[in-house]
Design a protein around this motif. Structure first.
Motif, mmCIF file in Angstrom:
data_model
loop_
_atom_site.group_PDB
_atom_site.id
_atom_site.type_symbol
_atom_site.label_atom_id
_atom_site.label_comp_id
_atom_site.label_asym_id
_atom_site.label_seq_id
_atom_site.Cartn_x
_atom_site.Cartn_y
_atom_site.Cartn_z
ATOM 1 N N TYR A 8 0.841 -1.212 0.000
ATOM 2 C CA TYR A 8 0.000 0.000 0.000
ATOM 3 C C TYR A 8 0.871 1.254 0.000
ATOM 4 C CZ TYR A 8 -3.038 -3.769 1.271
ATOM 5 O OH TYR A 8 -3.688 -4.964 1.268
ATOM 6 N N ARG B 188 2.249 1.644 -3.497
ATOM 7 C CA ARG B 188 1.305 2.261 -4.436
ATOM 8 C C ARG B 188 1.119 3.749 -4.149
ATOM 9 N NH1 ARG B 188 -2.773 -2.762 -4.223
ATOM 10 N NH2 ARG B 188 -1.509 -4.210 -5.441
ATOM 11 N N ASN C 138 -10.994 7.707 -14.634
ATOM 12 C CA ASN C 138 -11.851 6.999 -13.683
ATOM 13 C C ASN C 138 -11.998 7.749 -12.365
ATOM 14 O OD1 ASN C 138 -9.233 6.535 -12.853
ATOM 15 N ND2 ASN C 138 -9.555 4.397 -12.318
ATOM 16 N N LEU D 140 -13.741 8.945 -9.002
ATOM 17 C CA LEU D 140 -14.687 8.241 -8.146
ATOM 18 C C LEU D 140 -16.003 9.026 -8.107
ATOM 19 C CD1 LEU D 140 -12.145 7.426 -5.330
ATOM 20 C CD2 LEU D 140 -13.261 5.773 -6.825
ATOM 21 N N ILE E 67 -6.976 8.269 3.030
ATOM 22 C CA ILE E 67 -6.722 6.862 3.366
ATOM 23 C C ILE E 67 -5.318 6.669 3.927
ATOM 24 C CG2 ILE E 67 -8.433 5.807 1.824
ATOM 25 C CD1 ILE E 67 -6.135 5.201 -0.087
ATOM 26 N N HIS E 68 -4.380 7.542 3.541
ATOM 27 C CA HIS E 68 -3.038 7.424 4.113
ATOM 28 C C HIS E 68 -2.867 8.318 5.344
ATOM 29 C CE1 HIS E 68 -1.429 4.790 1.067
ATOM 30 N NE2 HIS E 68 -1.975 5.535 0.138
ATOM 31 N N GLU F 206 -13.347 0.042 -12.504
ATOM 32 C CA GLU F 206 -12.469 1.220 -12.572
ATOM 33 C C GLU F 206 -12.409 1.960 -11.236
ATOM 34 O OE1 GLU F 206 -14.729 0.492 -14.857
ATOM 35 O OE2 GLU F 206 -13.506 0.104 -16.631
ATOM 36 N N TYR F 207 -13.544 2.023 -10.529
ATOM 37 C CA TYR F 207 -13.559 2.709 -9.236
ATOM 38 C C TYR F 207 -12.637 1.997 -8.251
ATOM 39 C CZ TYR F 207 -17.893 4.996 -10.811
ATOM 40 O OH TYR F 207 -18.833 5.711 -11.499
ATOM 41 N N GLU G 264 -10.175 -0.043 -8.928
ATOM 42 C CA GLU G 264 -8.770 0.090 -9.342
ATOM 43 C C GLU G 264 -8.223 1.456 -8.946
ATOM 44 O OE1 GLU G 264 -8.379 -0.843 -13.537
ATOM 45 O OE2 GLU G 264 -7.413 -2.711 -12.908
ATOM 46 N N ALA G 265 -9.058 2.496 -9.091
ATOM 47 C CA ALA G 265 -8.614 3.841 -8.728
ATOM 48 C C ALA G 265 -8.183 3.871 -7.263
ATOM 49 C CB ALA G 265 -9.738 4.851 -8.974
ATOM 50 N N ALA G 266 -9.007 3.275 -6.411
ATOM 51 C CA ALA G 266 -8.696 3.285 -4.979
ATOM 52 C C ALA G 266 -7.467 2.429 -4.681
ATOM 53 C CB ALA G 266 -9.898 2.795 -4.186
ATOM 54 N N LEU G 267 -7.425 1.237 -5.258
ATOM 55 C CA LEU G 267 -6.302 0.329 -4.993
ATOM 56 C C LEU G 267 -4.981 0.942 -5.457
ATOM 57 C CD1 LEU G 267 -7.863 -3.109 -6.009
ATOM 58 C CD2 LEU G 267 -7.290 -2.354 -3.708
ATOM 59 N N ALA G 268 -5.015 1.604 -6.624
ATOM 60 C CA ALA G 268 -3.785 2.181 -7.168
ATOM 61 C C ALA G 268 -3.290 3.353 -6.320
ATOM 62 C CB ALA G 268 -4.005 2.626 -8.610
ATOM 63 N N LEU G 269 -4.184 3.933 -5.515
ATOM 64 C CA LEU G 269 -3.754 5.008 -4.611
ATOM 65 C C LEU G 269 -3.189 4.442 -3.316
ATOM 66 C CD1 LEU G 269 -6.622 7.565 -5.125
ATOM 67 C CD2 LEU G 269 -4.211 8.038 -5.461
ATOM 68 N N GLY G 270 -3.227 3.120 -3.193
ATOM 69 C CA GLY G 270 -2.677 2.500 -1.994
ATOM 70 C C GLY G 270 -3.732 2.166 -0.957
ATOM 71 N N ALA G 271 -5.007 2.138 -1.372
ATOM 72 C CA ALA G 271 -6.062 1.751 -0.429
ATOM 73 C C ALA G 271 -6.005 0.241 -0.218
ATOM 74 C CB ALA G 271 -7.433 2.142 -0.964
ATOM 75 N N THR G 272 -6.316 -0.186 1.013
ATOM 76 C CA THR G 272 -6.411 -1.624 1.260
ATOM 77 C C THR G 272 -7.758 -2.107 0.722
ATOM 78 O OG1 THR G 272 -7.466 -1.259 3.386
ATOM 79 C CG2 THR G 272 -5.075 -1.435 3.395
ATOM 80 N N LYS G 273 -7.892 -3.423 0.678
ATOM 81 C CA LYS G 273 -9.157 -4.018 0.229
ATOM 82 C C LYS G 273 -10.325 -3.469 1.062
ATOM 83 C CE LYS G 273 -11.261 -7.276 -2.135
ATOM 84 N NZ LYS G 273 -11.061 -7.688 -3.502
ATOM 85 N N VAL H 95 -15.386 3.177 -1.174
ATOM 86 C CA VAL H 95 -15.775 3.254 -2.580
ATOM 87 C C VAL H 95 -16.970 2.342 -2.882
ATOM 88 C CG1 VAL H 95 -15.036 2.898 -4.957
ATOM 89 C CG2 VAL H 95 -13.454 3.880 -3.299
#
Lengths: 250, 280
Positions: free
Chosen positions: A80, A83, A94, A96, A110-111, B158-159, B161-170, B177
């Motif tokens: 995390y 990323r 994309n 949100l 989130i960070h 896409e939503y 992926e956007a969150a995950l790519a920012l470093g969000a956890t599952k 989201v």
């Protein structure tokens, strides 16, 4: 100076061997373009650098990728945090389903990097960096979907910049945009390279020539040629590269 | 197509008209007391539906308190965590729960659940509001899982992926989201679950205890309650046509009808608003 060092990278999706022994060193504070015909594995290579491939079922990776000398496929790496350091912008904008402000603030929240006044400052700074601030400063609370496609893509860039990354990955960021919006993004990409290491995937040869300092040509999962953009375009070493650049296939 | 649509509207209207006509005698006799009266007694020929309305709402509220967290959590687990290969199997197993006849749920409630509720809480009889709520909860979960699951599955990749790519956890991705995006569908599933639960009859009358009194204190789930549906089902066979009792049962039907109509319309509005928000 080397920022990203990719060594003998192999990626499979189930039985499909997508990347084959790719070895590549990417320079800091420069724009590196990865080009090649569709299906050659260029997006997969990009998504290996922030480990987004592994969010897809059936993905297997071997080899190493070093960022500042640290192997990101090492078990001790915090994916995390990785990323956060390696931002990504996707092919289709994309945003949100939130407001313009909340989109940029998302990563900061989130960070837990900022809140209150500090958060608003960071959001403003990121939107300015993405050359979007002037267009949206009076409508930050409107839905991100009220923006045009090009603005949405710059919003996505601002969102990636907000969490203070070192590397920006762009996956065909202009393929869904018109020529004017494309030009704005390309100008922005050049500006970003002053501060960030930028890696862009494109199937558009002219775009690679316009924006990049270094270019890698990928074909059927293999790295065919890599070097300074000017040298590769004027004097390709590999015959395949030459045929691709002259538009014989692609 | 138009004819079918018209027919169903006419049918709905006629049904409302029919129930209202049959219930008219009781409504005219008691006026507002029919809804607010505390005593429902056939021997006294007194019909105040408040304890029954309260019983229905109480049992359903209890059921939803269990079924909503369980159902939504299950939907998230099935759609976001389970590997693709297991997803369909688990989904069809959950939907199988919905196809079990309600009498069977009643049996399980009477034979298995009620004795345990009685022994855990030291009651002489386990047929109380809590038991009814638990049985109803199990019956409502499939509705909530399948409807909210559908909207969760419809959240664009896409939503996420956007969150995950920012470093969000599952979990951050689900919480910040997926759930906000699917919110209106989840709310609609709760409303539909409400409709399913408040209309349930047989299983409830087997385990609710059937005493037409508002519990003391009103939130005491260890008291027996009587629901609108249970009263109608129990008394209809004995009520002579044309009597006040007969009319009063139709009055209950009308109340039930109006409650479900309101809840369904609310669900409809919520779903439409959600769709508009996503699209625009």
């Amino acid at each position: 100076m080397a920022k990203v060092d990719i060594r003998k990278l192999n990626v499979w999706f189930k039985e499909n061997h997508v990347l084959k022994d790719v070895t590549l060193t990417i320079k800091e504070n420069a724009v590196t373009a990865i080009m090649g015909p569709s299906g050659c594995g260029k997006s997969t290579l990009l998504r290996a650098i922030n480990r987004m491939n592994e969010t897809i079922d059936g993905c297997r990776t071997t080899g190493e990728i070093y960022i500042d000398g640290q192997n990101i496929y090492d078990g001790s790496i915090d994916v995390y945090e990785l990323r956060r350091r390696v931002g990504m912008v996707f092919q289709k904008p994309n945003p949100l389903p939130k407001s313009i402000f909340e989109n940029v603030a998302f990563g900061l929240k989130i960070h837990k990097m900022a809140d209150g006044q500090k958060l608003a400052e960071f959001v403003e700074k990121s939107l300015k960096e993405a050359a979007l601030w002037e267009e949206v400063k009076d409508r930050l609370n409107e839905s991100a979907f009220s923006l045009s496609g090009g603005q949405q893509q710059r919003l996505c860039i601002a969102r990636a910049l907000a969490v203070n990354p070192e590397i920006i990955l762009l996956d065909e960021p202009c393929s869904a945009l018109d020529p004017i919006a494309t030009q704005k993004i390309e100008t922005l990409i050049r500006e970003l390279a002053e501060k960030y290491t930028v890696i862009i995937v494109t199937h558009n040869v002219q775009q690679a020539a316009r924006v990049s300092d270094y270019v890698a040509f990928l074909y059927l999962g293999k790295l065919i040629e890599y070097g300074p953009t000017k040298r590769v375009f004027e004097n390709p070493e590999n015959e395949l590269t030459e045929r691709y650049l002259t538009g014989e296939f692609g | 197509m138009l004819l079918c649509a018209l027919l169903s509207i006419i049918f709905l209207f006629l049904m409302l008209l029919f129930i209202a006509r049959e219930g008219m005698q009781a409504l005219l006799t008691f006026g507002m007391d029919f809804v607010t009266g505390h005593v429902w007694d056939t021997n006294l020929n007194l019909y105040g539906a408040l304890p029954l309305i309260y019983g229905s709402l109480m049992v359903v509220a209890g059921a939803l308190m269990v079924a909503v967290p369980l159902g939504v959590a299950t939907a998230i687990f099935v759609e976001e965590v389970l590997p693709f290969s297991l997803r369909d199997l688990i989904k069809s197993l959950i939907e199988l729960l919905a196809s079990i006849p309600s009498v069977i749920y009643g049996f399980i409630g009477v034979l298995f659940l009620a004795p345990r509720v009685a022994s855990i809480f030291g009651l002489s009889s386990g047929t109380v509001a809590l038991t009814a709520s638990l049985v109803l909860a199990v019956m409502t979960v499939p509705t909530i899982v399948s409807i909210s699951g559908e909207t969760i599955a419809a959240v664009p990749k896409e939503y996420k992926e956007a969150a995950l790519a920012l470093g969000a956890t599952k979990w951050q991705t689900v919480k910040d989201v997926v759930i906000p995006t699917a919110k209106s569908g989840i709310l609609a599933s709760v409303m539909l679950g409400f409709g399913r639960a408040i209309g349930e009859t047989v299983a409830v009358l087997m385990v609710a205890g059937n005493v037409a009194m508002i519990p003391t204190p009103p939130w005491n789930f260890l008291s027996p309650v009587y629901t609108l549906t249970a009263v109608i089902a129990m008394q209809m066979g004995e009520a002579a046509i044309g009597t006040l009792e007969y009319s009063a049962l139709f009055g209950l039907g009308l109340i039930l009808f109006i409650i479900t109509l309101i809840v369904n319309s609310l669900a409809d509005i919520l779903v439409k608003r959600g769709v508009k928000r996503l699209g625009g």
